[in-house]
Design a protein around this motif. Sequence first.
Motif, PDB file in Angstrom:
ATOM      1  N   ARG A  36       0.815  -1.213   0.000  1.00 57.44           N
ATOM      2  CA  ARG A  36       0.000   0.000   0.000  1.00 57.44           C
ATOM      3  C   ARG A  36       0.842   1.254   0.000  1.00 57.44           C
ATOM      4  O   ARG A  36       0.469   2.270  -0.566  1.00 57.44           O
ATOM      5  N   ALA A  37       1.971   1.206   0.673  1.00 54.31           N
ATOM      6  CA  ALA A  37       2.859   2.366   0.767  1.00 54.31           C
ATOM      7  C   ALA A  37       4.193   1.870   1.289  1.00 54.31           C
ATOM      8  O   ALA A  37       4.292   0.762   1.811  1.00 54.31           O
ATOM      9  N   SER A  38       5.208   2.697   1.144  1.00 53.92           N
ATOM     10  CA  SER A  38       6.488   2.383   1.762  1.00 53.92           C
ATOM     11  C   SER A  38       6.908   3.586   2.598  1.00 53.92           C
ATOM     12  O   SER A  38       6.528   4.721   2.318  1.00 53.92           O
ATOM     13  N   ILE A  39       7.678   3.310   3.627  1.00 53.32           N
ATOM     14  CA  ILE A  39       8.089   4.357   4.558  1.00 53.32           C
ATOM     15  C   ILE A  39       9.605   4.344   4.652  1.00 53.32           C
ATOM     16  O   ILE A  39      10.226   3.288   4.790  1.00 53.32           O
ATOM     17  N   SER A  40      10.182   5.532   4.564  1.00 51.90           N
ATOM     18  CA  SER A  40      11.624   5.698   4.719  1.00 51.90           C
ATOM     19  C   SER A  40      11.833   6.603   5.928  1.00 51.90           C
ATOM     20  O   SER A  40      11.378   7.745   5.944  1.00 51.90           O
ATOM     21  N   LEU A  41      12.498   6.076   6.923  1.00 56.91           N
ATOM     22  CA  LEU A  41      12.696   6.798   8.176  1.00 56.91           C
ATOM     23  C   LEU A  41      14.097   7.381   8.194  1.00 56.91           C
ATOM     24  O   LEU A  41      15.083   6.659   8.085  1.00 56.91           O
TER      25      LEU A  41
ATOM     26  N   GLN B 278       4.811   4.152 -12.787  1.00 51.90           N
ATOM     27  CA  GLN B 278       5.795   5.233 -12.673  1.00 51.90           C
ATOM     28  C   GLN B 278       5.147   6.509 -12.159  1.00 51.90           C
ATOM     29  O   GLN B 278       5.528   7.610 -12.553  1.00 51.90           O
ATOM     30  N   SER B 279       4.188   6.356 -11.270  1.00 53.40           N
ATOM     31  CA  SER B 279       3.541   7.547 -10.715  1.00 53.40           C
ATOM     32  C   SER B 279       3.188   7.300  -9.257  1.00 53.40           C
ATOM     33  O   SER B 279       2.996   6.165  -8.827  1.00 53.40           O
ATOM     34  N   GLY B 280       3.145   8.389  -8.508  1.00 51.78           N
ATOM     35  CA  GLY B 280       2.816   8.278  -7.099  1.00 51.78           C
ATOM     36  C   GLY B 280       2.952   9.599  -6.386  1.00 51.78           C
ATOM     37  O   GLY B 280       3.123  10.652  -7.002  1.00 51.78           O
ATOM     38  N   VAL B 281       2.884   9.531  -5.075  1.00 49.82           N
ATOM     39  CA  VAL B 281       3.000  10.703  -4.212  1.00 49.82           C
ATOM     40  C   VAL B 281       3.975  10.362  -3.091  1.00 49.82           C
ATOM     41  O   VAL B 281       3.938   9.264  -2.537  1.00 49.82           O
ATOM     42  N   VAL B 282       4.851  11.309  -2.774  1.00 46.79           N
ATOM     43  CA  VAL B 282       5.751  11.191  -1.632  1.00 46.79           C
ATOM     44  C   VAL B 282       5.399  12.321  -0.677  1.00 46.79           C
ATOM     45  O   VAL B 282       5.387  13.493  -1.071  1.00 46.79           O
TER      46      VAL B 282
ATOM     47  N   LEU C  32       9.477   9.731   5.257  1.00 43.87           N
ATOM     48  CA  LEU C  32       8.910   9.832   3.911  1.00 43.87           C
ATOM     49  C   LEU C  32       7.934   8.680   3.717  1.00 43.87           C
ATOM     50  O   LEU C  32       8.270   7.523   3.996  1.00 43.87           O
ATOM     51  N   VAL C  33       6.739   9.015   3.275  1.00 45.25           N
ATOM     52  CA  VAL C  33       5.727   8.008   2.968  1.00 45.25           C
ATOM     53  C   VAL C  33       5.500   8.054   1.469  1.00 45.25           C
ATOM     54  O   VAL C  33       5.162   9.109   0.920  1.00 45.25           O
ATOM     55  N   HIS C  34       5.712   6.915   0.811  1.00 48.24           N
ATOM     56  CA  HIS C  34       5.609   6.832  -0.639  1.00 48.24           C
ATOM     57  C   HIS C  34       4.373   6.026  -1.002  1.00 48.24           C
ATOM     58  O   HIS C  34       4.257   4.856  -0.658  1.00 48.24           O
ATOM     59  N   PHE C  35       3.441   6.676  -1.677  1.00 43.12           N
ATOM     60  CA  PHE C  35       2.220   6.033  -2.154  1.00 43.12           C
ATOM     61  C   PHE C  35       2.369   5.804  -3.658  1.00 43.12           C
ATOM     62  O   PHE C  35       2.476   6.764  -4.417  1.00 43.12           O
TER      63      PHE C  35
ATOM     64  N   VAL D 112      12.902   1.656  15.808  1.00 41.76           N
ATOM     65  CA  VAL D 112      14.052   1.526  14.917  1.00 41.76           C
ATOM     66  C   VAL D 112      15.336   1.880  15.667  1.00 41.76           C
ATOM     67  O   VAL D 112      16.350   1.183  15.544  1.00 41.76           O
ATOM     68  N   ALA D 113      15.312   2.942  16.450  1.00 42.12           N
ATOM     69  CA  ALA D 113      16.501   3.343  17.208  1.00 42.12           C
ATOM     70  C   ALA D 113      16.923   2.239  18.181  1.00 42.12           C
ATOM     71  O   ALA D 113      18.117   1.956  18.324  1.00 42.12           O
ATOM     72  N   ARG D 114      15.970   1.609  18.839  1.00 40.56           N
ATOM     73  CA  ARG D 114      16.305   0.516  19.766  1.00 40.56           C
ATOM     74  C   ARG D 114      16.912  -0.663  19.011  1.00 40.56           C
ATOM     75  O   ARG D 114      17.878  -1.257  19.452  1.00 40.56           O
ATOM     76  N   CYS D 115      16.325  -0.992  17.865  1.00 39.48           N
ATOM     77  CA  CYS D 115      16.871  -2.083  17.047  1.00 39.48           C
ATOM     78  C   CYS D 115      18.275  -1.746  16.569  1.00 39.48           C
ATOM     79  O   CYS D 115      19.169  -2.592  16.605  1.00 39.48           O
ATOM     80  N   GLU D 116      18.490  -0.500  16.145  1.00 38.12           N
ATOM     81  CA  GLU D 116      19.818  -0.063  15.698  1.00 38.12           C
ATOM     82  C   GLU D 116      20.839  -0.159  16.826  1.00 38.12           C
ATOM     83  O   GLU D 116      21.992  -0.527  16.602  1.00 38.12           O
TER      84      GLU D 116
END
Length: 122
Positions: free
Chosen positions: A75-80, A94-98, A86-89, A113-117
């Motif tokens: 459904r979407a991808s997230i870049s932290l 070749q089209s979408g929204v960030v 960043l949420v990528h829909f 994520v910080a705890r895992c890191e």
Amino acid sequence: MHDRYARLVRLISDYVDRNFRAAFQYDERDWTALYVRPDLATEDLQAAVPALADRARSHEPLVREPDYPELGTQRASISLHAEAVLVHFNEGPQSGVVATLETDVARNLSQFVARCESVLFE
């Protein structure tokens, strides 16, 4: 701006308020800024978006539905990042929204994520 993008910008703005950083729509040819918070409207951001759009166009999900259908369609991808989420829909091949948001919006995810890191990189 297409009506659905205006509605999306309103929804994000209403939901996260001042934590909304920016949103861009892209297609196979170009990109359009849907929203940029005034303090972020810089030449550096303007220069960075074309490359971001190029990478978004070629986005390959970590798990493709045919490879493991039990997860369903992505459904979407997230870049932290340290300063933003960043949420990528994806709208099409070749089209979408960030949309970019302050990390406070994803505080639980950021902390997780910080705890895992800390375990991975100690």
